[in-house]
Design an enzyme around this catalytic site. Structure first.
Site, mmCIF file in Angstrom:
data_model
loop_
_atom_site.group_PDB
_atom_site.id
_atom_site.type_symbol
_atom_site.label_atom_id
_atom_site.label_comp_id
_atom_site.label_asym_id
_atom_site.label_seq_id
_atom_site.Cartn_x
_atom_site.Cartn_y
_atom_site.Cartn_z
ATOM 1 N N ASP A 143 -5.964 -3.964 -5.970
ATOM 2 C CA ASP A 143 -7.127 -3.277 -5.404
ATOM 3 C C ASP A 143 -6.788 -1.790 -5.357
ATOM 4 O OD1 ASP A 143 -8.678 -3.265 -2.073
ATOM 5 O OD2 ASP A 143 -9.310 -2.415 -4.003
ATOM 6 N N CYS A 144 -6.687 -1.203 -6.536
ATOM 7 C CA CYS A 144 -6.082 0.129 -6.651
ATOM 8 C C CYS A 144 -7.143 1.203 -6.851
ATOM 9 C CB CYS A 144 -5.112 0.131 -7.831
ATOM 10 S SG CYS A 144 -5.904 -0.385 -9.356
ATOM 11 N N GLU A 179 0.874 -1.187 0.000
ATOM 12 C CA GLU A 179 0.000 0.000 0.000
ATOM 13 C C GLU A 179 0.903 1.226 0.000
ATOM 14 O OE1 GLU A 179 -3.422 1.125 0.143
ATOM 15 O OE2 GLU A 179 -2.179 2.946 0.106
ATOM 16 N N GLY A 226 3.300 0.026 -5.568
ATOM 17 C CA GLY A 226 3.130 -1.354 -6.035
ATOM 18 C C GLY A 226 3.997 -1.703 -7.222
HETATM 19 N N1 SAM Z 1 -11.989 -0.389 -4.001
HETATM 20 C C1 SAM Z 1 -11.397 0.813 -4.465
HETATM 21 C C2 SAM Z 1 -11.679 1.061 -5.906
HETATM 22 O O1 SAM Z 1 -12.069 0.127 -6.590
HETATM 23 O O2 SAM Z 1 -11.553 2.211 -6.318
HETATM 24 C C3 SAM Z 1 -9.939 0.811 -4.158
HETATM 25 C C4 SAM Z 1 -9.765 0.747 -2.675
HETATM 26 S S1 SAM Z 1 -8.262 1.023 -1.942
HETATM 27 C C5 SAM Z 1 -8.698 2.339 -0.913
HETATM 28 C C6 SAM Z 1 -7.230 1.756 -3.167
HETATM 29 C C7 SAM Z 1 -5.852 1.875 -2.558
HETATM 30 O O3 SAM Z 1 -4.843 1.932 -3.562
HETATM 31 C C8 SAM Z 1 -5.651 3.147 -1.711
HETATM 32 O O4 SAM Z 1 -5.419 2.767 -0.378
HETATM 33 C C9 SAM Z 1 -4.426 3.832 -2.331
HETATM 34 O O5 SAM Z 1 -3.610 4.458 -1.362
HETATM 35 C C10 SAM Z 1 -3.745 2.649 -2.987
HETATM 36 N N2 SAM Z 1 -2.805 2.989 -4.064
HETATM 37 C C11 SAM Z 1 -2.949 3.922 -5.020
HETATM 38 N N3 SAM Z 1 -1.869 3.924 -5.832
HETATM 39 C C12 SAM Z 1 -1.015 2.965 -5.363
HETATM 40 C C13 SAM Z 1 0.263 2.482 -5.776
HETATM 41 N N4 SAM Z 1 0.885 3.004 -6.850
HETATM 42 N N5 SAM Z 1 0.834 1.472 -5.074
HETATM 43 C C14 SAM Z 1 0.198 0.931 -3.994
HETATM 44 N N6 SAM Z 1 -1.016 1.357 -3.541
HETATM 45 C C15 SAM Z 1 -1.615 2.361 -4.235
#
Ligand code: SAM
Length: 287
Positions: A158-159, A108, A141
């Site tokens: 799950d981004c 994350e 990621g």
């Molecule tokens: N269910 C949601 C959707 O479909 O839009 C996604 C949920 S989750 C909150 C998305 C997560 O991805 C966030 O916690 C965000 O911080 C993380 N995120 C965004 N870019 C990222 C990256 N490059 N590497 C790892 N995590 C990332």
């Protein structure tokens, strides 16, 4: 009568959805993203990042069940699972329901999301952050999958949407890294937007994934607060048979672990791979 504050999603120009805000529980610019968590009378607690709804207490089960159980039941013997993103903990909760899984790694980018969702969305993780199989890595990621020497059976991206930090999770580098980090019968899935409104994202992912995986497709589910119709989930593996399992096999695997869900079942699993013709046409035109 005083009009309650409203929160408007900014994902789309010219139209969108709004939520009445009964109470703002938390708002912070975490250094990575603008995070807000608020109470809404119809959907419970809502979490948004950079103006885009990420998850709501009322409908999160649909998304998390479909992104976790479709690949894990299809694989049938996954021991090591990688979740990219997923900081709210809902995906971790569903993955941890598979007793055969021995190691769950979450990468994350924003530690603040984990911290604040632990506090304000406790029903999402439901204690899964304390699962002894779980390891949290705070990193981008794409960097993780390009550098890790670890191998996984299922990778779940799950981004967020491909804006801001989420952009790197829709690149060829990321997909190549995921292919590199998967074991032989490994499966990669990713949230890939609402195809009626974000069709280009699905077409781009399909084209890029095709360079690293021999079998690339999508499956789908309608998640009410992912506005605009069915959400498509990217699916990629080196073995087409992994997405063509018969209902009897799926049912046997589901029953074997006693998995009971509110959305997912064997019929939904297989039916979710049926895609609208306009998307199929767009995918074949981009080959
Ligand atoms: N269910 C949601 C959707 O479909 O839009 C996604 C949920 S989750 C909150 C998305 C997560 O991805 C966030 O916690 C965000 O911080 C993380 N995120 C965004 N870019 C990222 C990256 N490059 N590497 C790892 N995590 C990332």
């Amino acid at each position: 009568m005083s009009h309650p504050e409203t929160w408007h999603e900014t994902l789309h120009d010219h139209f969108g959805q709004y939520f009445t805000v009964d109470k703002v529980l938390y708002r912070e610019t975490t250094g990575q993203q603008d995070l807000v968590i608020f109470e809404n009378a119809a959907l419970g607690r809502v979490m948004a990042l950079d103006g885009v709804v990420q998850t709501t207490e009322r409908d999160e089960f649909i998304y998390h069940e479909m992104m976790a159980h479709v690949p894990l039941i299809a694989h049938g013997a996954a021991k090591k699972v990688l979740i990219i993103g997923g900081g709210d903990g809902g995906m971790l909760r569903e993955v941890s329901r598979h007793p055969g899984v021995e190691q769950i790694t979450m990468v994350e980018i924003d530690a603040g999301v984990v911290t604040f969702c632990k506090q304000y969305l406790p029903r999402h993780n439901a204690g899964a952050f304390d699962d002894p199989r779980f390891t949290l890595v705070i990193a981008d990621g794409v960097d993780f999958v390009c550098q890790s020497s670890d191998k996984f059976d299922v990778i779940i991206s799950d981004c967020t949407d491909p804006i801001g930090p989420g952009e790197s999770l829709f690149t060829s580098d990321f997909y190549q890294g995921c292919a590199r980090c998967l074991n032989e019968s490994g499966i990669f899935v990713a949230q890939n937007g609402v195809c009626f409104l974000q069709q280009d994202e699905a077409v781009n992912s399909h084209r890029k994934l095709g360079h690293y995986f021999s079998d690339v497709s999508f499956y789908q589910a309608a998640v009410p607060t992912y506005y605009g119709g069915i959400m498509t989930f990217a699916w990629a593996s080196q073995n087409p048979a992994l997405r063509q399992l018969d209902a009897g096999t799926l049912t046997a695997r589901i029953d074997q672990i006693g998995l009971t869900c509110r959305y997912y079942n064997a019929a939904i699993h297989n039916g979710s791979f049926a895609l609208p013709q306009y998307l199929l046409n767009a995918l074949s035109a981009s080959r």
